[in-house]
Write a protein that holds these residues in place. Structure first.
Motif, mmCIF file in Angstrom:
data_model
loop_
_atom_site.group_PDB
_atom_site.id
_atom_site.type_symbol
_atom_site.label_atom_id
_atom_site.label_comp_id
_atom_site.label_asym_id
_atom_site.label_seq_id
_atom_site.Cartn_x
_atom_site.Cartn_y
_atom_site.Cartn_z
ATOM 1 N N ASN A 73 0.826 -1.220 0.000
ATOM 2 C CA ASN A 73 0.000 0.000 0.000
ATOM 3 C C ASN A 73 0.856 1.264 0.000
ATOM 4 O O ASN A 73 0.608 2.208 0.760
ATOM 5 C CB ASN A 73 -0.961 0.017 1.198
ATOM 6 C CG ASN A 73 -2.153 -0.901 0.968
ATOM 7 O OD1 ASN A 73 -2.404 -1.350 -0.150
ATOM 8 N ND2 ASN A 73 -2.882 -1.198 2.041
ATOM 9 N N PRO A 76 1.940 -11.326 7.653
ATOM 10 C CA PRO A 76 0.498 -11.599 7.650
ATOM 11 C C PRO A 76 -0.329 -10.505 8.315
ATOM 12 O O PRO A 76 -1.432 -10.185 7.870
ATOM 13 C CB PRO A 76 0.386 -12.924 8.407
ATOM 14 C CG PRO A 76 1.716 -13.572 8.218
ATOM 15 C CD PRO A 76 2.696 -12.446 8.232
ATOM 16 N N TYR A 77 0.190 -9.911 9.362
ATOM 17 C CA TYR A 77 -0.540 -8.845 10.070
ATOM 18 C C TYR A 77 -0.473 -7.528 9.295
ATOM 19 O O TYR A 77 -1.409 -6.732 9.307
ATOM 20 C CB TYR A 77 0.038 -8.661 11.471
ATOM 21 C CG TYR A 77 -0.032 -9.939 12.283
ATOM 22 C CD1 TYR A 77 -1.212 -10.303 12.929
ATOM 23 C CD2 TYR A 77 1.065 -10.782 12.372
ATOM 24 C CE1 TYR A 77 -1.283 -11.481 13.669
ATOM 25 C CE2 TYR A 77 1.012 -11.957 13.095
ATOM 26 C CZ TYR A 77 -0.169 -12.309 13.737
ATOM 27 O OH TYR A 77 -0.243 -13.478 14.451
ATOM 28 N N LEU A 118 -0.395 -7.315 6.019
ATOM 29 C CA LEU A 118 -1.342 -7.457 4.914
ATOM 30 C C LEU A 118 -2.771 -7.169 5.344
ATOM 31 O O LEU A 118 -3.583 -6.657 4.568
ATOM 32 C CB LEU A 118 -1.245 -8.869 4.322
ATOM 33 C CG LEU A 118 0.040 -9.216 3.562
ATOM 34 C CD1 LEU A 118 0.020 -10.677 3.138
ATOM 35 C CD2 LEU A 118 0.217 -8.308 2.354
ATOM 36 N N LYS A 119 -3.087 -7.512 6.607
ATOM 37 C CA LYS A 119 -4.444 -7.294 7.115
ATOM 38 C C LYS A 119 -4.568 -5.973 7.872
ATOM 39 O O LYS A 119 -5.617 -5.694 8.454
ATOM 40 C CB LYS A 119 -4.843 -8.464 8.029
ATOM 41 C CG LYS A 119 -4.977 -9.805 7.292
ATOM 42 C CD LYS A 119 -5.445 -10.911 8.207
ATOM 43 C CE LYS A 119 -4.354 -11.334 9.168
ATOM 44 N NZ LYS A 119 -4.761 -12.529 9.956
ATOM 45 N N SER A 120 -3.468 -5.184 7.866
ATOM 46 C CA SER A 120 -3.431 -3.893 8.580
ATOM 47 C C SER A 120 -3.825 -4.072 10.038
ATOM 48 O O SER A 120 -4.550 -3.264 10.627
ATOM 49 C CB SER A 120 -4.373 -2.881 7.902
ATOM 50 O OG SER A 120 -3.970 -2.639 6.577
ATOM 51 N N GLU A 121 -3.345 -5.148 10.636
ATOM 52 C CA GLU A 121 -3.642 -5.437 12.041
ATOM 53 C C GLU A 121 -2.409 -5.187 12.898
ATOM 54 O O GLU A 121 -1.269 -5.244 12.420
ATOM 55 C CB GLU A 121 -4.086 -6.894 12.199
ATOM 56 C CG GLU A 121 -5.412 -7.221 11.532
ATOM 57 C CD GLU A 121 -5.795 -8.677 11.730
ATOM 58 O OE1 GLU A 121 -4.978 -9.424 12.326
ATOM 59 O OE2 GLU A 121 -6.899 -9.061 11.295
#
Length: 431
Positions: free
Chosen positions: A37, A70-71, A73-76
């Motif tokens: 992003n 992984p986090y 990618l999920k914006s977590e």
């Protein structure tokens, strides 16, 4: 063989991936990076390809990537176990990341190679004292107190202050780059020496300046004249040195230092009008300096006899050594025998030649005298002009005051010439 015309500053290291499908990309700053992003996420330093450190770095970066990606990618937010893994930042990792960032600035011209060398030395001191595997989070105020105590035993007060400042910059980088969860707490002991201490050290060392008779002796000796030496019956006659004589005149005429003289180009000079327009290399502050007739004659003689430089990047320089190189330069390949990075050393032939001159004329008895003392002497004597604003303009000092903003560097030539005339009359009194 034709020599490359590309300057060292523009050459950036080339990094290769450890294997074809490696998920991270080599960033020019020397770190592994992955974009998502339009945002860049960094996972650690790269190191020098082919070394053990390079392999350790890419494996650590890959491990961190697999934990965090992984986090991302999920914006977590990262889970607690992943955060704890990040929190354990070893000192070697911090130093590698910090030096990679500074190297990037050096390669783009935003940081001098000498400053990078100082940062490298500071990182080395930290690792030698605390150990490369010590975690940054485990450092406590008592640790920094002991570190400072060790530095104080081998460094002068001024050097100690500079070293502490650089170390603080390194640990601030760790917090700014989120390598550690909270900023490092240094405690009250890990501070620069007080102004009182610095004044006491300066008072004990005595004034660092030449008197007018000493400078006149230097100039006469550099012209090849026989000069009398205190404590010796026979006068001393040295080989004429037009280049060093011109540098001495620049030092006392306009406060030029070693690096100033080494980087001086014909482009900066208007000898017909008797002016020099030369931004100070350290700060890039513009300087316009009136030149004495003696300085103009000395510079003209040097330019007339100048050798052809060995490299294209030294083309146009006023001063070149007998080996046709600039007088102050960086030397070395930047790598040790094992391929690990190390800072290049500074070769200052001006300090070396001037030190020999002082020793030959027995003017080296006071502590701390060197070529840069001419700049200090100019500052002191120029102050007698009672126009400190014009003095600061010639010296290239940084002025952040609102008055400086209003002036926009506009100081009349008459004021600048009045300043250098005061110093000239002190050095060469009329009659």
């Amino acid at each position: 063989m034709q020599k490359s015309t590309v300057s060292r500053r523009s050459r950036k290291p080339k990094y290769s991936k450890p294997y074809k499908d490696f998920p991270l990309t080599a960033h020019p700053s020397g770190r592994w990076v992955k974009k998502f992003n339009k945002a860049s996420h960094y996972f650690g330093p790269i190191g020098v390809s082919g070394t053990e450190q390079f392999e350790a770095n890419w494996r650590a970066a890959l491990d961190r990537f697999n934990r965090e990606w992984p986090y991302i990618l999920k914006s977590e937010s990262l889970p607690e176990d992943a955060v704890k893994a990040i929190e354990s930042c070893e000192l070697r990792v911090l130093c590698n990341e910090f030096l990679a960032a500074k190297r990037n600035k050096m390669e783009t011209g935003e940081l001098t190679e000498r400053s990078y060398r100082d940062y490298f030395r500071s990182c080395k001191l930290l690792i030698e004292h605390f150990g490369k595997n010590r975690t940054v989070e485990s450092l406590r105020p008592l640790d920094f107190e002991a570190f400072r105590r060790g530095l104080a035993k081998k460094l002068s007060a001024g050097t100690l202050g500079n070293e502490i400042t650089r170390c603080r910059v390194i640990f601030k980088f760790a917090a700014d780059q989120e390598l550690i969860p909270v900023p490092v707490k240094f405690g009250q002991s890990f501070e620069r020496p007080s102004k009182k201490t610095l004044r006491r050290v300066r008072n004990e060392a005595g004034p660092k300046m030449f008197d007018a008779a000493e400078i006149r002796t230097l100039l006469r000796a550099l012209e090849g004249e026989a000069v009398g030496i205190v404590g010796q019956e026979e006068p001393v006659t040295l080989k004429p040195d037009p280049q060093l004589k011109a540098m001495v005149l620049l030092g006392i005429n306009g406060g030029l230092g070693n690096t100033d003289c080494s980087g001086l180009s014909e482009f900066h000079l208007d000898l017909n009008a008797g002016w020099m327009s030369y931004p100070r290399p350290k700060t890039e502050i513009p300087r316009k300096i009136p030149l004495w007739p003696e300085t103009v004659i000395a510079l003209s003689e040097v330019i007339e006899r100048r050798l052809r430089p060995r490299t294209d990047e030294d083309q146009g320089l006023v001063f070149l050594t007998r080996s046709r190189r600039r007088w102050v330069r960086m030397a070395g390949k930047g790598l040790d025998e094992e391929g690990n990075e190390k800072p290049r050393s500074v070769l200052d032939d001006i300090s070396r030649a001037f030190g020999k001159l002082l020793h030959a004329l027995n003017i080296n008895g006071r502590n701390g005298l060197g070529f840069y003392t001419l700049r200090r002497t100019f500052e002191i004597q120029a102050g007698e002009s009672k126009d400190q604003v014009a003095v600061d303009a010639i010296m290239g000092h940084t002025d952040e005051s609102m008055a400086a903003v209003y002036r926009q560097g506009q100081i009349s030539e008459e004021r600048l010439r009045a300043v250098v005339d005061v110093v000239r009359h002190w050095l060469f009194p009329p009659g």
